[in-house]
Structures are given as C-alpha cells and as structure tokens.
Scaffold this motif. Structure first.
Motif, PDB file in Angstrom:
ATOM      1  N   UNK A   1       9.312  11.299   6.385  1.00  0.00           N
ATOM      2  CA  UNK A   1       8.934  10.296   5.387  1.00  0.00           C
ATOM      3  C   UNK A   1       7.462   9.926   5.539  1.00  0.00           C
ATOM      4  N   UNK A   2       6.773   9.862   4.391  1.00  0.00           N
ATOM      5  CA  UNK A   2       5.405   9.366   4.323  1.00  0.00           C
ATOM      6  C   UNK A   2       5.273   8.538   3.043  1.00  0.00           C
ATOM      7  N   UNK A   3       4.421   7.546   3.033  1.00  0.00           N
ATOM      8  CA  UNK A   3       4.225   6.777   1.797  1.00  0.00           C
ATOM      9  C   UNK A   3       3.561   7.634   0.728  1.00  0.00           C
ATOM     10  N   UNK A   4       3.717   7.211  -0.510  1.00  0.00           N
ATOM     11  CA  UNK A   4       3.108   7.947  -1.617  1.00  0.00           C
ATOM     12  C   UNK A   4       1.591   7.864  -1.560  1.00  0.00           C
TER      13      UNK A   4
ATOM     14  N   UNK B   1       0.813  -1.216   0.000  1.00  0.00           N
ATOM     15  CA  UNK B   1       0.000   0.000   0.000  1.00  0.00           C
ATOM     16  C   UNK B   1       0.849   1.269   0.000  1.00  0.00           C
ATOM     17  N   UNK B   2       2.110   1.196   0.391  1.00  0.00           N
ATOM     18  CA  UNK B   2       2.963   2.383   0.392  1.00  0.00           C
ATOM     19  C   UNK B   2       3.110   2.979  -1.010  1.00  0.00           C
ATOM     20  N   UNK B   3       3.182   2.088  -2.019  1.00  0.00           N
ATOM     21  CA  UNK B   3       3.420   2.561  -3.389  1.00  0.00           C
ATOM     22  C   UNK B   3       2.426   1.999  -4.396  1.00  0.00           C
ATOM     23  N   UNK B   4       1.353   1.364  -3.904  1.00  0.00           N
ATOM     24  CA  UNK B   4       0.282   0.820  -4.752  1.00  0.00           C
ATOM     25  C   UNK B   4       0.828  -0.162  -5.792  1.00  0.00           C
TER      26      UNK B   4
ATOM     27  N   UNK C   1      10.286  -3.753  -1.420  1.00  0.00           N
ATOM     28  CA  UNK C   1      11.548  -3.722  -0.684  1.00  0.00           C
ATOM     29  C   UNK C   1      12.293  -2.395  -0.793  1.00  0.00           C
ATOM     30  N   UNK C   2      12.402  -1.834  -1.992  1.00  0.00           N
ATOM     31  CA  UNK C   2      13.182  -0.599  -2.112  1.00  0.00           C
ATOM     32  C   UNK C   2      12.469   0.597  -1.475  1.00  0.00           C
ATOM     33  N   UNK C   3      11.145   0.544  -1.399  1.00  0.00           N
ATOM     34  CA  UNK C   3      10.400   1.608  -0.710  1.00  0.00           C
ATOM     35  C   UNK C   3      10.687   1.542   0.786  1.00  0.00           C
ATOM     36  N   UNK C   4      10.687   0.343   1.319  1.00  0.00           N
ATOM     37  CA  UNK C   4      11.007   0.168   2.734  1.00  0.00           C
ATOM     38  C   UNK C   4      12.431   0.622   3.031  1.00  0.00           C
ATOM     39  N   UNK C   5      13.348   0.311   2.122  1.00  0.00           N
ATOM     40  CA  UNK C   5      14.737   0.706   2.329  1.00  0.00           C
ATOM     41  C   UNK C   5      14.899   2.220   2.252  1.00  0.00           C
ATOM     42  N   UNK C   6      14.099   2.868   1.409  1.00  0.00           N
ATOM     43  CA  UNK C   6      14.142   4.329   1.335  1.00  0.00           C
ATOM     44  C   UNK C   6      13.588   4.956   2.620  1.00  0.00           C
ATOM     45  N   UNK C   7      12.597   4.330   3.201  1.00  0.00           N
ATOM     46  CA  UNK C   7      12.036   4.813   4.459  1.00  0.00           C
ATOM     47  C   UNK C   7      13.063   4.714   5.580  1.00  0.00           C
ATOM     48  N   UNK C   8      13.753   3.583   5.665  1.00  0.00           N
ATOM     49  CA  UNK C   8      14.737   3.393   6.723  1.00  0.00           C
ATOM     50  C   UNK C   8      14.118   3.525   8.098  1.00  0.00           C
TER      51      UNK C   8
ATOM     52  N   UNK D   1      -3.171   8.651   5.248  1.00  0.00           N
ATOM     53  CA  UNK D   1      -3.978   8.644   6.475  1.00  0.00           C
ATOM     54  C   UNK D   1      -3.968   7.265   7.136  1.00  0.00           C
ATOM     55  N   UNK D   2      -3.950   6.226   6.331  1.00  0.00           N
ATOM     56  CA  UNK D   2      -3.811   4.876   6.896  1.00  0.00           C
ATOM     57  C   UNK D   2      -2.483   4.774   7.633  1.00  0.00           C
ATOM     58  N   UNK D   3      -1.434   5.286   7.024  1.00  0.00           N
ATOM     59  CA  UNK D   3      -0.111   5.218   7.640  1.00  0.00           C
ATOM     60  C   UNK D   3      -0.081   5.979   8.961  1.00  0.00           C
ATOM     61  N   UNK D   4      -0.689   7.146   9.003  1.00  0.00           N
ATOM     62  CA  UNK D   4      -0.742   7.930  10.241  1.00  0.00           C
ATOM     63  C   UNK D   4      -1.489   7.150  11.321  1.00  0.00           C
TER      64      UNK D   4
END
Length: 217
Positions: free
Chosen positions: A167-170, A99-102, A153-160, A174-177
């Motif tokens: 950092x917020x997902x693309x 869900x971070x990057x659909x 995986x690379x999105x998670x690695x960018x988040x660190x 609101x789900x992430x918050x």
C-alpha cells in the motif's frame, strides 16, 4: 502553552552526576542522514503477528490533561484553518488537508488519525517485546509529527495495517516513504525483507534528502 504545539520529548539536558557516583541518564540519540542511508540502515527481521491485540496499545490518551486526547491534539496541530476548541474538545470552524488523497475536509468526523506505522505492523516489527507503557507512548506519539497524521477516513481504512510493500498513498509517495522510514527509525523497529526492498526501490526514485530523526528513548 498553545495546543498547536506538539510535545517535544526525549531530549533532556544531561546532568553530570559523577561527583555523586551516579550515571547521568542517556540522551535520546538523533540521526541525520540522507533518505537512502536511513532506509539502508533499517534492520531486517521476520515479522511475528502472534499475540497481537490492539488493546495492547492504549491509544488516544490525554497525557497533558487538557481535555483533548491525542487524536484531537493531532487535528488541532494539523489544521490548515485553526478550529475553535469547545467543551469536551469539540472542534468547529476548522479545515484539514489529507495528503494521502489530496482531499480537504471541514468536518473532523471525516478524518481518521493514521498511525503511519500501524499498531499491528509495529507489533510485528518489535513492539511485541515492549512494555505496555512503551506501546502506549508509540500509540500516542506527539513528539514527532510524522508518527500520526490526519487523513481521509476511508483511505485510512483501506490502508489498514499494510506496509509499503502492498500500500502507498495516491499522492506524495516520497513524503510517505520518508515518514514511514522515520517512524521505524525513531522507535527502532525492524522491517521484513520485502518491505526493505520496497522502501529501497521507492527511495531510489525519490530525492535523497536529509532526514533527521530523534529516537523515542
């Protein structure tokens, strides 16, 4: 029990032991309040990174001994197409949505299991004072589906180890918050002032839905 079910922990029936002169174990507290109230209730404290090591959070354990560690339990639970589970918990035929990057994936190797609140962030926010067993419980928390999430995986690695200040997902911010705030609440972790301000700003732009959280202990 099917592996698609995550553990439901922390809520054991209280037993009255007064006749034995003993005190019953405390129930895990559950809170159910609007998102903005949950954010407002997060305690503020300075973060301390001193002494942090990822090794202080034993992770990807196989607590139920079924051959699938916590990483694979999350993959099985979150699959949009349920995979076959082979020897050594080898997964095949599944499909996953990040869900971070659909993005959708069919190869488990393309996914990381993100600690929504990173281990380093947890350390900074209070876990440095925990026992190793509590840190292990946090790092393998299958008792709340918001604690661990399968993402690209690379999105998670960018988040660190970043928090919502930087950092917020693309997608589905609101789900992430909600999930970030729920995890911090579940584990009684603090937030720093910048993090609190960022969460408050995001919360004010999101639907003020009720969020229910059960404390881990």
């Amino acid at each position: 029990m099917t592996r698609t079910l995550r553990w439901i922990g922390g809520l054991l029936a209280a037993v009255t032991l007064s006749t034995l002169g003993l005190t019953a174990p405390a129930r895990a507290a559950t809170v159910s309040v609007p998102l903005r109230t949950l954010i407002a209730d997060l305690p503020v404290a300075s973060e301390v990174r001193t002494g942090y090591s990822r090794d202080l959070f034993p992770h990807w354990t196989d607590a139920d001994g079924d051959g699938c560690n916590a990483r694979y339990e999350v993959l099985i639970a979150e699959a949009t197409t349920v995979p076959s589970v082979g020897s050594g918990c080898y997964l095949s035929g599944g499909r996953w949505y990040s869900y971070y990057d659909a993005a959708s994936w069919t190869n488990p190797a393309d996914l990381d299991i993100d600690h929504v609140v990173a281990l380093a962030e947890a350390w900074d926010s209070g876990a440095r004072n925990w026992t190793t067993s509590r840190r292990q419980a946090f790092a393998n928390d299958l008792g709340d589906a918001r604690s661990l999430v399968a993402v690209t995986d690379n999105v998670n690695q960018a988040k660190g180890d970043q928090d919502p200040t930087t950092w917020m997902p693309t997608y589905e911010k609101c789900r992430y918050v909600r999930e970030w705030t729920a995890v911090k609440t579940r584990w009684r972790l603090t937030v720093d002032s910048a993090e609190k301000n960022a969460l408050t700003t995001w919360g004010n732009s999101c639907s003020n839905v009720t969020v229910t959280v059960t404390h881990a202990f």
